[in-house]
Scaffold this motif. Structure first.
Motif, PDB file in Angstrom:
ATOM      1  N   HIS A 138       0.870  -1.175   0.000  1.00  0.00           N
ATOM      2  CA  HIS A 138       0.000   0.000   0.000  1.00  0.00           C
ATOM      3  C   HIS A 138       0.906   1.224   0.000  1.00  0.00           C
ATOM      4  O   HIS A 138       1.762   1.365   0.876  1.00  0.00           O
ATOM      5  N   SER A 139       0.710   2.137  -0.949  1.00  0.00           N
ATOM      6  CA  SER A 139       1.618   3.281  -1.048  1.00  0.00           C
ATOM      7  C   SER A 139       0.943   4.442  -1.746  1.00  0.00           C
ATOM      8  O   SER A 139       0.049   4.257  -2.568  1.00  0.00           O
ATOM      9  N   ALA A 140       1.413   5.641  -1.409  1.00  0.00           N
ATOM     10  CA  ALA A 140       1.033   6.843  -2.144  1.00  0.00           C
ATOM     11  C   ALA A 140       2.200   7.361  -2.981  1.00  0.00           C
ATOM     12  O   ALA A 140       2.101   8.427  -3.577  1.00  0.00           O
ATOM     13  N   GLY A 141       3.298   6.616  -2.999  1.00  0.00           N
ATOM     14  CA  GLY A 141       4.435   7.035  -3.821  1.00  0.00           C
ATOM     15  C   GLY A 141       4.996   8.382  -3.422  1.00  0.00           C
ATOM     16  O   GLY A 141       5.292   9.220  -4.273  1.00  0.00           O
ATOM     17  N   ILE A 142       5.195   8.585  -2.127  1.00  0.00           N
ATOM     18  CA  ILE A 142       5.613   9.886  -1.622  1.00  0.00           C
ATOM     19  C   ILE A 142       6.950  10.326  -2.222  1.00  0.00           C
ATOM     20  O   ILE A 142       7.135  11.507  -2.545  1.00  0.00           O
ATOM     21  N   ARG A 143       7.875   9.382  -2.369  1.00  0.00           N
ATOM     22  CA  ARG A 143       9.149   9.660  -3.031  1.00  0.00           C
ATOM     23  C   ARG A 143       9.265   8.687  -4.196  1.00  0.00           C
ATOM     24  O   ARG A 143       9.507   7.494  -3.995  1.00  0.00           O
ATOM     25  N   ARG A 193       4.389  20.307  -3.342  1.00  0.00           N
ATOM     26  CA  ARG A 193       4.844  19.441  -4.432  1.00  0.00           C
ATOM     27  C   ARG A 193       4.488  17.974  -4.229  1.00  0.00           C
ATOM     28  O   ARG A 193       4.968  17.101  -4.950  1.00  0.00           O
ATOM     29  N   SER A 194       3.621  17.690  -3.273  1.00  0.00           N
ATOM     30  CA  SER A 194       3.225  16.296  -3.060  1.00  0.00           C
ATOM     31  C   SER A 194       2.410  15.769  -4.236  1.00  0.00           C
ATOM     32  O   SER A 194       2.463  14.576  -4.554  1.00  0.00           O
ATOM     33  N   GLY A 195       1.653  16.653  -4.889  1.00  0.00           N
ATOM     34  CA  GLY A 195       0.887  16.225  -6.051  1.00  0.00           C
ATOM     35  C   GLY A 195       1.769  15.729  -7.176  1.00  0.00           C
ATOM     36  O   GLY A 195       1.466  14.731  -7.839  1.00  0.00           O
ATOM     37  N   LEU A 196       2.890  16.396  -7.396  1.00  0.00           N
ATOM     38  CA  LEU A 196       3.824  15.965  -8.439  1.00  0.00           C
ATOM     39  C   LEU A 196       4.378  14.586  -8.128  1.00  0.00           C
ATOM     40  O   LEU A 196       4.488  13.725  -9.010  1.00  0.00           O
ATOM     41  N   ALA A 197       4.741  14.354  -6.859  1.00  0.00           N
ATOM     42  CA  ALA A 197       5.291  13.059  -6.472  1.00  0.00           C
ATOM     43  C   ALA A 197       4.248  11.952  -6.620  1.00  0.00           C
ATOM     44  O   ALA A 197       4.545  10.865  -7.134  1.00  0.00           O
ATOM     45  N   ASN A 198       3.051  12.203  -6.160  1.00  0.00           N
ATOM     46  CA  ASN A 198       1.983  11.211  -6.221  1.00  0.00           C
ATOM     47  C   ASN A 198       1.727  10.758  -7.659  1.00  0.00           C
ATOM     48  O   ASN A 198       1.649   9.557  -7.952  1.00  0.00           O
TER      49      ASN A 198
END
Length: 233
Positions: A101-106, A139-144
């Motif tokens: 389970h991940s949101a792909g933060i990095r 910039r979390s949207g770009l990472a996601n």
């Protein structure tokens, strides 16, 4: 490396967190985002008050070989830990299917974990322009969305899911998000209605679904080959 994995909690048996399999869930400690509707705030800090030793996790899993089919690494955000890929590889060598389970933060860390996953439940927080207001991080949207691209390119089996709190979403935003995802080739989409109990942001109040929501769910059922609405109490 896997000996240093920080696990803040364990669900020994679930049929929900890895679709189609009997699995356990390991809640990895630490998250770099502060999603306002987060219902596991105790997992945000890099170190937890009640961490479970990795050796104890391995002992538990050895006893479940032949009984459990899968192990899900959840969070927090599991991919922030450098130990994750090694831990996933160890679990796979034990004969378990590996879920993430991940949101792909990095994105670079997410990419390192992907080859070790058999299935990914990916949290699409919203449209990229809207995500910073949900996570509290610039910039979390770009990472996601970059991590979503990596997932789609990888060919790993997955579902995309979006947690919806009606103070942060309306039907128009959700429709535009769904259309964008379908346009990228997403086939399996889940909407999770945010829990109204414990949340990180106490300013979020229980909010009823907007008028037209029932018709909208049918719209999404027609849009995606597989759509599911999950409602938590």
């Amino acid at each position: 490396m896997s000996a240093t994995l920080r696990v803040g909690g364990l669900v020994p048996l679930t049929t929900l967190d890895y679709p189609g399999l009997l699995a356990c869930v390991l809640f990895c400690q630490g998250c770099a985002w502060r999603c306002r509707y987060c219902h596991n705030p105790e997992l945000i800090a890099p170190r937890g008050e009640e961490e479970i030793c990795w050796d104890d996790i391995l002992t538990f899993l050895r006893r479940r070989q032949g009984l459990l089919q899968g192990v899900v690494f959840s969070g927090g955000e599991a991919t922030l830990q450098n130990a994750l890929p090694g831990a996933m590889a160890t679990v796979r060598e034990m004969g378990f299917r590996v879920g993430l389970h991940s949101a792909g933060i990095r994105p670079e860390s997410f990419a390192r974990a992907l080859p070790h996953a058999d299935w990914v439940g990916f949290d699409v927080k919203g449209l990229a322009a809207d995500i910073d207001a949900i996570t509290g991080v610039k910039r979390s949207g770009l990472a996601n969305w970059r991590s979503l691209e990596l997932l789609l390119e990888s060919g790993v089996n997955h579902e995309c899911r979006t947690t919806v709190h009606w103070q942060l979403f309306d039907l128009d935003k959700l429709r535009r998000l769904a259309l964008r995802l379908r346009g990228m080739g997403v086939k399996n989409f889940v909407v999770q209605l945010a829990r109204n109990g414990r949340q990180l942001d106490p300013q979020l109040l229980a909010t009823p679904a907007p008028h037209g929501a029932e018709d909208f769910w049918r719209e999404l059922e027609a849009l995606f080959p597989h759509f599911e609405l999950r409602q938590d109490s």
